[in-house]
Design a protein around this motif. Structure first.
Motif, mmCIF file in Angstrom:
data_model
loop_
_atom_site.group_PDB
_atom_site.id
_atom_site.type_symbol
_atom_site.label_atom_id
_atom_site.label_comp_id
_atom_site.label_asym_id
_atom_site.label_seq_id
_atom_site.Cartn_x
_atom_site.Cartn_y
_atom_site.Cartn_z
ATOM 1 N N UNK A 102 -33.705 38.909 89.133
ATOM 2 C CA UNK A 102 -32.359 39.316 89.555
ATOM 3 C C UNK A 102 -32.200 38.983 91.021
ATOM 4 N N UNK A 103 -31.036 38.470 91.378
ATOM 5 C CA UNK A 103 -30.799 38.090 92.775
ATOM 6 C C UNK A 103 -29.322 38.300 93.123
ATOM 7 N N UNK A 104 -29.099 38.337 94.430
ATOM 8 C CA UNK A 104 -27.732 38.562 94.937
ATOM 9 C C UNK A 104 -27.478 37.591 96.079
ATOM 10 N N UNK A 105 -26.253 37.038 96.078
ATOM 11 C CA UNK A 105 -25.875 36.097 97.126
ATOM 12 C C UNK A 105 -24.621 36.599 97.828
ATOM 13 N N UNK A 106 -24.470 36.154 99.067
ATOM 14 C CA UNK A 106 -23.211 36.398 99.785
ATOM 15 C C UNK A 106 -22.151 35.488 99.216
ATOM 16 N N UNK A 107 -20.895 35.705 99.553
ATOM 17 C CA UNK A 107 -19.839 34.833 99.017
ATOM 18 C C UNK A 107 -20.056 33.358 99.330
ATOM 19 N N UNK A 108 -20.758 33.056 100.457
ATOM 20 C CA UNK A 108 -20.995 31.660 100.790
ATOM 21 C C UNK A 108 -22.351 31.156 100.273
ATOM 22 N N UNK A 109 -23.050 32.005 99.467
ATOM 23 C CA UNK A 109 -24.239 31.516 98.788
ATOM 24 C C UNK A 109 -25.554 31.847 99.434
ATOM 25 N N UNK A 110 -25.630 32.673 100.431
ATOM 26 C CA UNK A 110 -26.896 33.010 101.072
ATOM 27 C C UNK A 110 -27.553 34.169 100.325
ATOM 28 N N UNK A 111 -28.844 34.064 99.973
ATOM 29 C CA UNK A 111 -29.541 35.153 99.256
ATOM 30 C C UNK A 111 -29.627 36.409 100.128
ATOM 31 N N UNK A 141 -8.597 43.001 95.882
ATOM 32 C CA UNK A 141 -7.684 41.880 96.148
ATOM 33 C C UNK A 141 -8.130 40.596 95.453
ATOM 34 N N UNK A 142 -9.234 40.691 94.720
ATOM 35 C CA UNK A 142 -9.719 39.509 93.995
ATOM 36 C C UNK A 142 -10.640 38.626 94.815
ATOM 37 N N UNK A 143 -10.953 39.044 96.046
ATOM 38 C CA UNK A 143 -11.847 38.239 96.874
ATOM 39 C C UNK A 143 -13.299 38.502 96.449
ATOM 40 N N UNK A 144 -14.095 37.439 96.462
ATOM 41 C CA UNK A 144 -15.509 37.559 96.096
ATOM 42 C C UNK A 144 -16.246 38.232 97.232
ATOM 43 N N UNK A 145 -16.967 39.322 96.902
ATOM 44 C CA UNK A 145 -17.733 40.027 97.926
ATOM 45 C C UNK A 145 -19.248 39.832 97.714
ATOM 46 N N UNK A 146 -19.642 39.530 96.488
ATOM 47 C CA UNK A 146 -21.067 39.283 96.196
ATOM 48 C C UNK A 146 -21.161 38.379 94.960
ATOM 49 N N UNK A 147 -22.313 37.704 94.843
ATOM 50 C CA UNK A 147 -22.676 36.995 93.610
ATOM 51 C C UNK A 147 -23.931 37.661 93.054
ATOM 52 N N UNK A 148 -23.888 38.075 91.808
ATOM 53 C CA UNK A 148 -25.050 38.668 91.157
ATOM 54 C C UNK A 148 -25.559 37.679 90.092
ATOM 55 N N UNK A 149 -26.870 37.403 90.186
ATOM 56 C CA UNK A 149 -27.433 36.401 89.276
ATOM 57 C C UNK A 149 -28.679 36.877 88.563
ATOM 58 N N UNK A 150 -28.982 36.193 87.484
ATOM 59 C CA UNK A 150 -30.153 36.510 86.663
ATOM 60 C C UNK A 150 -30.819 35.196 86.239
#
Length: 807
Positions: free
Chosen positions: A161-170, A252-261
């Protein structure tokens, strides 16, 4: 608190209102003097504690402020120390601790106090509130428990499991991912490189660019990320991962995080590769196997089976017999899905499409086989096999070995195999015909045929042998005795039984060929001589699998040989009598032949005596005279030895000898007769004549007979030459001997009769001489015949095989 301008009455009124406000608040209020002694405690606090205000200001040696009985023991020292510090410094008092309720239950409270100072800044009073935060504390503890459980859950999930910022930084890796990579988020902070680039370095070089492009596209578009790629483990091994990521958006629909698996699918990928290889191999096997293979869809048959089972049908065969309409339904439920190339060729189809559809189109000739395969399927059998017939597309019918196989009794697929056995069937029919012919031939053979197991037990007796022995013997069985032993005991002559068993046992042990003569009793009790032989049949490893034997009835032959032996003895006796008779005829001449060297020896002996009487004795002459005596004696002895050999009765004896020398001996033996009859004897012997093999005495008897017959014939001629020519020559592997005379000759019509027994042209002849001569030559493998001589006389010739030809 009031101002100085207020009157005492007004001040009291304000104080009352303030007190009412304080005591109506949901919290607990208090005040204390500069030394920390309570000057006021709200009634609800006292009610909670179950104490009076004065009870809270009673210190003792171990309780500096008098709070120990209401503050939780684990919190007291900390709370007292903080209160002491605030009293000394004037800092704001703020602490959390547990207070004991009147019923003994402790609850969490937040205590806050502020000092009040006079104009010189000295603390005159402390005012504070105590708020019940027990429910909050419990909620916070529950939240921490849930956070801890969630954290454990995240680490226990068998995925990364991992998480990224909206611009893709882990910003987060779970523990399983940290352990896999051998690095945490902080370890990806490298000079001149983003965290994302550091992570991409752990992706297989063949997948890295695709990963970067796919992730960047998702970061820009906000689409879900999904990809398979190989990720490098801490030990350097790349493993396949299936990765997915979704964006978390705010209101507001803005991406605040990316959650990945990331899920490790390396084993699955290799299993899929193996499966694909297996499927390819299956396809290759299916299409290129040198037998017809057909994949049949039985999915429509499964519901029919379920329907019957629901109705309690257990025996499909009986059900179809009672409900024949079910079979067409079952057949229509089976459809051909796929066929291999061999099936297309076997059935004469243009392509696979022509073969697809209901099986009844071209399986009609073998419909009963299809029925039995359906019944076997219903019984739960996974494999069914049977020889049957099927129809080709052109209507022709072929013989096939029909096989169905399926992974389970209710599976919706079946693999059907067809092996074209048409040629085999023809071969089997031809083999049956040949076996029938062979069986007839065996029964027609004038021999007794039998077969034994490797251990020697009968497994087959021909009809002729069974009839010969009789059923009682052929089927004989005795306790503790094998069939062969029982047959030998009951049918073989007692004098031959032991030797027969010994010979058979020797062959069974060594594997040598069996051959033996013995007497076998016929069903009528008569013993007949048999010549038995047997050969072992071996498998590829050399082991004996059967013994095949034949017994030939030689009883007539044995008796014929006995008669022939007696005849040969008679011939031998006649030959001896003939030689004796011949010697009798030569007696007068032979006596002259013998007396001549004896008289000469006597004269030479007398001469030797005379030479001895001379003085001195002439020893040289004596020696010469004695040598002549010895020569004359040897010559007389040789004549006597020849006569003795011809007169002696002895069994035939074969030897190799020089035929020319043997003829010379007979010419010498007959010399006195030829001289007496004034017959000129000449020889024409072949040089290098090969030796012959035979009985020397018997062959010399033939030669002497022919010489004497020739001399007798020449005697009758008064005018003309009186000549006898004896010649030998090599004719291939044979030796030819000819005796030519110049007598009156033989009537051509009588040339064969002269060899008949008792036929003679001599007044005193017996007619046996030439008959015996021909018998002797025949016995030596030669031929004796007569023909006219030119210009007159007769030629008697015989041939003998050379010794090399006989070998």
């Amino acid at each position: 608190m009031t101002t100085a301008s207020n009157s005492p009455g007004e001040n009291d009124s304000e104080a009352k209102r303030a007190l009412q406000i304080i005591e109506s608040m949901p919290g607990h209020a208090w005040s204390a003097d500069a030394t920390g002694r309570f000057t006021y405690v709200s009634p609800n606090t006292l009610a909670f504690l179950g104490n009076a205000r004065e009870d809270l200001n009673i210190p003792d040696g171990e309780d500096e402020f008098g709070w120990r009985r209401v503050v939780h023991p684990d919190d007291y020292d900390r709370v007292a120390a903080r209160w002491r510090h605030c009293l000394e410094t004037g800092d704001h008092y703020d602490t959390e601790h547990r207070l004991r309720r009147a019923d003994g239950v402790y609850r969490w409270f937040r205590n806050a106090g502020r000092p009040s100072r006079d104009s010189q800044g000295r603390i005159t009073q402390w005012y504070g509130t105590t708020m019940d935060i027990d429910d909050q504390k419990r909620a916070e503890a529950a939240l921490r428990d849930r956070e801890r459980e969630f954290s454990q859950l995240v680490d226990m999930v068998p995925s990364h499991l991992w998480r990224l910022t909206p611009d893709g930084e882990p910003t987060f890796f779970n523990k399983r991912m940290v352990d896999f990579l051998g690095l945490d988020v902080a370890d990806t902070d490298r000079p001149g490189m983003s965290r994302l680039d550091a992570i991409i370095e752990t992706i297989h070089p063949d997948d890295a660019a695709k990963f970067r492009d796919a992730l960047n596209r998702c970061l820009v578009t906000g689409e879900s990320f999904a990809m398979r790629y190989r990720l490098r483990r801490a030990d350097g091994v790349h493993r396949w991962m299936s990765s997915r990521a979704e964006p978390l958006r705010d209101e507001d629909g803005r991406i605040v995080q990316w959650y990945g698996l990331c899920q490790d699918i390396d084993d699955q990928v290799h299993a899929e590769e193996d499966l694909q290889k297996s499927e390819r191999r299956y396809r290759d096997l299916f299409h290129y196997m040198p037998i017809g293979l057909t994949q049949v869809d039985a999915s429509k048959l499964v519901p029919l089976f379920k329907e019957l089972r629901a109705r309690g049908v257990t025996d499909l065969q009986t059900y179809i017999d009672e409900h024949p309409e079910f079979l067409p339904r079952a057949l229509e439920a089976l459809e051909v899905e796929e066929v291999n190339r061999h099936t297309i060729k076997m059935f004469g189809a243009r392509n696979a499409e022509e073969m697809r559809g209901p099986i009844t189109r071209y399986w009609q000739p073998g419909i009963s086989t299809i029925r039995r395969s359906i019944e076997a399927r219903y019984r739960g059998e996974e494999v069914f096999q049977e020889e049957t017939k099927v129809a080709r597309i052109d209507g022709g019918v072929i013989d096939v070995l029909f096989t169905t196989a399926r992974p389970g009794a209710v599976a919706d697929k079946s693999l059907v195999g067809f092996i074209d056995i048409t040629e085999r069937k023809k071969a089997e029919e031809a083999l049956r015909d040949r076996e029938r012919e062979f069986s007839q031939l065996v029964e027609m053979l004038p021999s007794l045929i039998w077969r034994l197991s490797p251990e020697g037990e009968p497994t087959f007796l021909s009809k002729r042998l069974r009839n010969f022995l009789g059923t009682a013997i052929a089927d004989a069985e005795k306790p503790g005795m094998g069939r062969l032993a029982a047959i030998i005991e009951g049918a073989v002559h007692p004098d031959d039984a032991d030797s027969l068993k010994e010979a058979l046992n020797h062959s069974f042990v060594t594997g040598d060929r069996f051959s033996k003569k013995y007497r076998l009793r016929r069903s009528d009790g008569v013993y007949r001589w048999m010549e038995g032989s047997a050969e072992p049949l071996r498998d590829e490893s050399g082991r004996i699998v059967q013994w095949y034997g034949l017994s030939r009835d030689i009883d007539d032959q044995v008796h014929a040989e006995e008669a022939l032996s007696r005849l040969r003895q008679m011939q031998s006796d006649f030959a001896h009598m003939n030689r004796v008779s011949t010697m009798g005829e030569l007696a007068a001449s032979l006596s002259h032949e013998i007396t001549q060297p004896i008289a000469s020896a006597r004269n030479n002996a007398r001469a030797a005596q005379n030479f001895l009487d001379i003085q001195p004795p002439d020893l040289g002459e004596v020696r010469e005279a004695l040598a002549c005596v010895v020569g004359d004696s040897d010559r007389a002895g040789a004549i006597i030895d020849r006569i003795r050999k011809q007169m002696k009765k002895a069994p035939p004896r074969k030897e190799c000898f020089d035929l020319n020398a043997a003829i010379d001996e007979m010419i010498a033996l007959a010399r006195s007769v030829t001289i007496e009859k004034a017959v000129s004897v000449q020889t024409r012997f072949a040089n290098g004549l090969g030796v012959v093999e035979g009985d020397r005495v018997q062959l010399q008897q033939v030669i002497l007979n022919l010489i004497l017959n020739a001399v007798e014939a020449i005697k009758a001629v008064e005018m003309g030459p009186r000549e006898l020519l004896i010649s030998t020559q090599q004719d291939g592997t044979e030796v030819v001997v000819a005796v030519r005379d110049t007598g009156p000759g033989i009537d051509p019509k009588q040339l064969e009769r002269v060899f008949e027994a008792f036929y003679t042209t001599k007044p005193s002849g017996t007619g046996m001489g030439l008959s015996i001569c021909r018998s002797i030559i025949d016995a030596h493998g030669g031929r004796l015949w007569a023909e006219p001589n030119e210009p007159r006389g007769a030629i008697f010739q015989f041939t003998l095989p050379g010794a090399e030809a006989r070998s």
